[in-house]
Enzyme design. Sequence first.
Site, PDB file in Angstrom:
ATOM      1  CG  ASN A  11     -16.927  -9.205   0.513  1.00  0.00           C
ATOM      2  OD1 ASN A  11     -17.731  -8.955   1.645  1.00  0.00           O
ATOM      3  ND2 ASN A  11     -15.623  -9.112   0.572  1.00  0.00           N
ATOM      4  CE  LYS A  18     -13.690  -4.591  -1.226  1.00  0.00           C
ATOM      5  NZ  LYS A  18     -13.028  -4.764  -0.233  1.00  0.00           N
ATOM      6  NE  ARG A  97     -15.060 -12.147   3.491  1.00  0.00           N
ATOM      7  CZ  ARG A  97     -13.916 -11.613   3.706  1.00  0.00           C
ATOM      8  NH1 ARG A  97     -13.584 -10.846   2.590  1.00  0.00           N
ATOM      9  NH2 ARG A  97     -13.160 -11.866   4.706  1.00  0.00           N
ATOM     10  CG  HIS A 185      -9.585 -13.190   7.653  1.00  0.00           C
ATOM     11  ND1 HIS A 185      -8.506 -12.600   8.870  1.00  0.00           N
ATOM     12  CD2 HIS A 185      -9.715 -12.185   7.111  1.00  0.00           C
ATOM     13  CE1 HIS A 185      -8.566 -10.965   8.534  1.00  0.00           C
ATOM     14  NE2 HIS A 185      -9.293 -10.964   7.788  1.00  0.00           N
ATOM     15  CG  LEU A 213       0.287 -10.699   7.905  1.00  0.00           C
ATOM     16  CD1 LEU A 213       1.725 -10.264   7.787  1.00  0.00           C
ATOM     17  CD2 LEU A 213      -0.567 -10.492   9.410  1.00  0.00           C
ATOM     18  N   GLY A 216      -7.574  -6.204   7.567  1.00  0.00           N
ATOM     19  CA  GLY A 216      -7.849  -7.028   8.453  1.00  0.00           C
ATOM     20  C   GLY A 216      -6.955  -8.141   8.452  1.00  0.00           C
ATOM     21  NE  ARG A 245     -11.255  -4.841  11.597  1.00  0.00           N
ATOM     22  CZ  ARG A 245     -11.481  -6.057  10.957  1.00  0.00           C
ATOM     23  NH1 ARG A 245     -11.618  -7.220  11.534  1.00  0.00           N
ATOM     24  NH2 ARG A 245     -11.206  -5.862   9.643  1.00  0.00           N
ATOM     25  CG  ASP A 287      -2.352   2.154   2.793  1.00  0.00           C
ATOM     26  OD1 ASP A 287      -1.404   1.433   2.741  1.00  0.00           O
ATOM     27  OD2 ASP A 287      -3.233   2.334   1.725  1.00  0.00           O
ATOM     28  CG  MET A 288       2.077  -2.277   6.145  1.00  0.00           C
ATOM     29  SD  MET A 288       2.540  -1.811   8.001  1.00  0.00           S
ATOM     30  CE  MET A 288       2.106  -3.126   8.603  1.00  0.00           C
ATOM     31  N   GLY A 332      -3.214  -8.479   1.327  1.00  0.00           N
ATOM     32  CA  GLY A 332      -2.308  -7.229   0.914  1.00  0.00           C
ATOM     33  C   GLY A 332      -0.731  -7.008   1.301  1.00  0.00           C
ATOM     34  CB  ILE A 333       0.321  -6.470   4.749  1.00  0.00           C
ATOM     35  CG1 ILE A 333      -0.467  -5.092   5.165  1.00  0.00           C
ATOM     36  CG2 ILE A 333       1.827  -6.181   5.641  1.00  0.00           C
ATOM     37  CD1 ILE A 333      -0.785  -4.871   6.375  1.00  0.00           C
ATOM     38  N   GLY A 334       0.688  -9.050   3.558  1.00  0.00           N
ATOM     39  CA  GLY A 334       1.632 -10.456   3.473  1.00  0.00           C
ATOM     40  C   GLY A 334       2.264 -10.764   1.963  1.00  0.00           C
ATOM     41  CD  GLU A 383     -10.640 -13.203   1.612  1.00  0.00           C
ATOM     42  OE1 GLU A 383     -10.079 -12.403   1.020  1.00  0.00           O
ATOM     43  OE2 GLU A 383     -10.812 -13.266   2.921  1.00  0.00           O
TER      44      GLU A 383
HETATM   45  P1  AMP Z   1      -6.034  -6.073   1.996  1.00  0.00           P
HETATM   46  O1  AMP Z   1      -6.946  -5.776   2.940  1.00  0.00           O
HETATM   47  O2  AMP Z   1      -5.804  -7.732   1.917  1.00  0.00           O
HETATM   48  O3  AMP Z   1      -6.503  -5.815   0.521  1.00  0.00           O
HETATM   49  O4  AMP Z   1      -4.659  -5.654   2.302  1.00  0.00           O
HETATM   50  C1  AMP Z   1      -4.808  -4.165   2.431  1.00  0.00           C
HETATM   51  C2  AMP Z   1      -3.297  -3.637   3.051  1.00  0.00           C
HETATM   52  O5  AMP Z   1      -2.201  -3.976   2.340  1.00  0.00           O
HETATM   53  C3  AMP Z   1      -3.075  -2.275   3.237  1.00  0.00           C
HETATM   54  O6  AMP Z   1      -2.842  -1.985   4.446  1.00  0.00           O
HETATM   55  C4  AMP Z   1      -2.179  -1.853   2.088  1.00  0.00           C
HETATM   56  O7  AMP Z   1      -1.301  -0.704   2.519  1.00  0.00           O
HETATM   57  C5  AMP Z   1      -1.395  -3.242   2.259  1.00  0.00           C
HETATM   58  N1  AMP Z   1      -0.141  -3.064   1.086  1.00  0.00           N
HETATM   59  C6  AMP Z   1      -0.759  -3.264  -0.111  1.00  0.00           C
HETATM   60  N2  AMP Z   1       0.421  -3.340  -0.922  1.00  0.00           N
HETATM   61  C7  AMP Z   1       1.427  -3.116  -0.027  1.00  0.00           C
HETATM   62  C8  AMP Z   1       2.964  -2.914  -0.284  1.00  0.00           C
HETATM   63  N3  AMP Z   1       3.534  -2.664  -1.432  1.00  0.00           N
HETATM   64  N4  AMP Z   1       3.660  -2.577   0.835  1.00  0.00           N
HETATM   65  C9  AMP Z   1       3.218  -2.570   2.118  1.00  0.00           C
HETATM   66  N5  AMP Z   1       1.692  -2.730   2.315  1.00  0.00           N
HETATM   67  C10 AMP Z   1       0.851  -2.803   1.179  1.00  0.00           C
END
Ligand code: AMP
Length: 402
Positions: A11, A18, A97, A185, A213, A216, A245, A287-288, A332-334, A383
């Site tokens: 990727n 990656k 990818r 996605h 979520l 991206g 974004r 970063d969430m 990641g968030i979801g 993915e």
């Molecule tokens: P991804 O792009 O799918 O790897 O997701 C990355 C996002 O997931 C980033 O904003 C991270 O802060 C968020 N994330 C990962 N673990 C947590 C968590 N335990 N609580 C809140 N957000 C998270």
Amino acid sequence: MSKHQSCLVLNAGSSSLKFSVFRQQAAAGNLNAILTGQISGIGGAARFEAKDADRRQLADHSWDDSEPMPREKLLRFALHWIHEHLVDDEIVAAGHRVVHGGKEISAPLRIDAAAIDALEALVPLAPLHQPHNVAAIRMLAEIYPELSQVACFDTAFHATQPWQARTFALPKELSDEGVCKYGFHGLSYEYVTHSLLAARPELANGRIAICHLGNGSSLCAVQAGESVDTSMSFSALDGVPMGTRCGALDPGVLLYLMREKQMGLEEIEDLLYRRSGLLGVSGISNDMKVLQETDDPDARKAVELFCHRVAREVAAMAAAMEGIDALVFTAGIGENSPAIREMISRRLGWLGVQVDAARNAGRQFEISAADSRIPVFVVPTNEELMIAKHTLAVLNPGVGHA
Ligand code: AMP
């Protein structure tokens, strides 16, 4: 002893690459990730890291940025390391990818010279991502000319969308030349759809809203296993706000920025792709997790705006399907934030969504309350595994991979 047959998944992004290696367990037809890693900081202080299947660090190598290592040298380093490290495996294929397949490509594509030209021709549709995807394919073809390569597309899963979902209200000539909605996605949505339907076959003909979520983010309406609408469109900017974004934005804002602030193309691109979203609204982080850990009022605003926009988009997906039979969170968030799932679900109570607090906190597969009209699921995405499956299926038609 004969070697295991393995598939390399790449990727390639603008500053990172990656990789994963999946081994075929011949008897069961299973694919297991035996190695994951990445090269980060490409163009500056590059770093190579690799982990085994149990996430144990196997390698961590850094270069200083006094003389940035060229991309090709870094890829050669990674391939050499993989070759030296995996003594029991033979890499028989590589899956990539690729962000854009345009209007014509709706399935994984075996790479040959004509395929590379076709991918190259799509660069104008995804100028920030496609060139890096194509460069990785070209480099691998040069380094290992005998290796079979397959391109797997983020857009392909959405090829089933009806014209109403795909068309902007612009003059017909523009739509005809490809200014339309594609969606992204797709490999994640495909994997999550397969996983959910394997666990809940009764949803096979159902209407499922999937919220991918992560850094991206987007949503997808899946009906009878096929994508019928999605929140991202021509580019990966549309839909919900993301890490950096902006998500959907009145195009009038762009006209204003150009006319009143004399902003040029690159400045606007930088604003929309890298300085907006959670980072722009909070002024703190993209970063969430970081935003949820602070009491800063602007961080709270960013989180609330994100949840508000995702909930709105779930309703849009439900409207596209004329109803909803399941809601799914992934990425990641979801997958990792019970608080975000709860905040989004609370805004969807009117639609019949109710999350059970304990199941949600425990990150169970099904997190809805017993009396929720709509079942709610957390389905981890993968993915890379989807790419490995597609790659081996293209190269060995008729052989299933679990
Ligand atoms: P991804 O792009 O799918 O790897 O997701 C990355 C996002 O997931 C980033 O904003 C991270 O802060 C968020 N994330 C990962 N673990 C947590 C968590 N335990 N609580 C809140 N957000 C998270």
